[in-house]
Design a protein around this motif. Sequence first.
Motif, PDB file in Angstrom:
ATOM      1  N   ASN A 287       8.269 -10.373   1.925  1.00  0.00           N
ATOM      2  CA  ASN A 287       7.124  -9.479   2.038  1.00  0.00           C
ATOM      3  C   ASN A 287       6.083 -10.223   2.859  1.00  0.00           C
ATOM      4  OD1 ASN A 287       4.461  -8.403   1.523  1.00  0.00           O
ATOM      5  ND2 ASN A 287       5.440  -7.101  -0.008  1.00  0.00           N
TER       6      ASN A 287
ATOM      7  N   TYR B  74       0.235  -4.872   2.110  1.00  0.00           N
ATOM      8  CA  TYR B  74       1.264  -5.240   1.135  1.00  0.00           C
ATOM      9  C   TYR B  74       2.259  -4.088   0.953  1.00  0.00           C
ATOM     10  CZ  TYR B  74       3.538  -6.225  -3.275  1.00  0.00           C
ATOM     11  OH  TYR B  74       4.484  -6.418  -4.236  1.00  0.00           O
ATOM     12  N   VAL B  75       1.718  -2.877   0.773  1.00  0.00           N
ATOM     13  CA  VAL B  75       2.579  -1.715   0.521  1.00  0.00           C
ATOM     14  C   VAL B  75       3.483  -1.457   1.727  1.00  0.00           C
ATOM     15  CG1 VAL B  75       2.600   0.782   0.136  1.00  0.00           C
ATOM     16  CG2 VAL B  75       1.003  -0.666  -1.136  1.00  0.00           C
TER      17      VAL B  75
ATOM     18  N   GLY C 272      -4.141  -4.639   0.477  1.00  0.00           N
ATOM     19  CA  GLY C 272      -3.289  -3.812  -0.390  1.00  0.00           C
ATOM     20  C   GLY C 272      -2.409  -2.889   0.433  1.00  0.00           C
ATOM     21  N   ALA C 273      -3.010  -2.256   1.418  1.00  0.00           N
ATOM     22  CA  ALA C 273      -2.252  -1.328   2.276  1.00  0.00           C
ATOM     23  C   ALA C 273      -1.170  -2.089   3.038  1.00  0.00           C
ATOM     24  CB  ALA C 273      -3.201  -0.631   3.251  1.00  0.00           C
TER      25      ALA C 273
ATOM     26  N   ALA D  85       6.153  -4.155   1.773  1.00  0.00           N
ATOM     27  CA  ALA D  85       7.138  -3.952   0.710  1.00  0.00           C
ATOM     28  C   ALA D  85       8.106  -2.853   1.135  1.00  0.00           C
ATOM     29  CB  ALA D  85       6.445  -3.580  -0.600  1.00  0.00           C
ATOM     30  N   TYR D  86       7.576  -1.807   1.752  1.00  0.00           N
ATOM     31  CA  TYR D  86       8.427  -0.709   2.216  1.00  0.00           C
ATOM     32  C   TYR D  86       9.373  -1.184   3.325  1.00  0.00           C
ATOM     33  CZ  TYR D  86       9.935   3.437   4.681  1.00  0.00           C
ATOM     34  OH  TYR D  86      10.716   4.357   5.315  1.00  0.00           O
TER      35      TYR D  86
END
Length: 339
Positions: free
Chosen positions: A297, A23-24, A20-21, A27-28
């Motif tokens: 991504n 991914y974030v 999850g981290a 995405a950023y």
Amino acid sequence: MEGYLSCTMTTVLGVLGAYGAWYVVCAYLARRGVPPLNFKDKHCYVTGGSAGLGEQLAVLLVEAGAHVTIVARNQVRLDEAQRLITAHRRDERQRVVAISADVSNHGESVAALDRAIRQHDGQVPEYVFACAGTTTPRYFLDYGPGDFERTMQINYFGALYTIQQAVKYMVQHGVRGRIVTVSSQAGLVGIPGYSEYAPTKAALRMLTETLYYELSIYGIVAHCFFPANIKTPGFEHENQTKPRITRVIDGEDEAIDPRVCAQRLLHGMDKGYPFIVSDPLGDVVRAACKGVGPANNMAVDTLFAALGWFAVPLWRAVTWWQVRDEVQAEATQRRAQLS
Ligand SMILES: NC(=O)C1=CN([C@@H]2O[C@H](COP(=O)(O)OP(=O)(O)OC[C@H]3O[C@@H](n4cnc5c(N)ncnc54)[C@H](OP(=O)(O)O)[C@@H]3O)[C@@H](O)[C@H]2O)C=CC1
Ligand SMILES: CCCCCCCCCCCCCCCC(=O)[C@@H](N)CO
């Protein structure tokens, strides 16, 4: 036992949390530096804007408040498209300019852009879509001399001439715009019947990948679009010569609506994706073909790529089995013809 379970749970949650981290962060990073799309009062330049994907794109752009130029060769089709696009304006101050030019000719490409800028009161395009393209699918052995060169000249050089000239003007006027090339999923996956076409689209991919990095020097963003089949006049043209093997493998029945296809392109641009596709299978193919090119991504692309490395060879085996009769017939017929 209980200790073991809670240890497993901790590991699973840890992995999910880390993913999850990741991914974030991805995405950023993917979005970093890409300003939001804004077409209002912007000049959007669309080659191939008199039909199919380019025409629907032009419609969406005027609906979003843009001034538009469409470029194509045939004047009658240009006039019709201009009427259609004009009818979709939000405001009658929006300009819809149609220019007849053959983009595969360097002089005509450059002159078309100059004329467009003049007719838009000197406004340099902020968005450039190199949509013009063509294919006449056949068996490799059925092409004559000149066929390969002609298609390369339109699909690859046509896009290149337009983009190079537009980028010159953008840099000269400090316009931090975007350029879009239109490749194809057939530029990523080898499909029998596209020997004249696929290399032109693969070339566009590499051009765009280069420009994605190089034009960031000037704050210009480059995107490459990889659609699957689209229901357009061009699609009807290609189906007249397309071998049956090609029809089955490239999924003729699943051709999508050009407006939907254009919407997906704009969606990908809005996300800041360098490589944009028209459907979820396209994402699998795109990710599996990523190489060392830019990711949309990284977290998602890695999963898609892993799926692709297994699924694409399976898909290849299944579709090749589906066309086994045609393969046999072609081999027999061809040998007879050439012996
Ligand atoms: N349809 C499909 O299934 C797919 C299409 N693509 C790509 O998407 C793009 C659009 O395709 P599609 O909408 O089907 O195409 P269409 O054939 O329906 O329309 C093509 C447009 O490009 C123009 N054009 C073609 N050659 C030239 C030229 N030399 N100079 C200027 N304009 C030209 C045509 O006008 P005119 O002939 O009057 O010049 C027309 O406006 C193409 O690059 C195609 O390769 C990618 C994947 C799938
Ligand atoms: C689960 C994973 C399976 C993998 C599936 C791979 C699918 C590949 C499909 C390729 C379609 C190519 C369309 C080309 C359209 C085109 O460019 C022409 N119509 C020219 O206009």
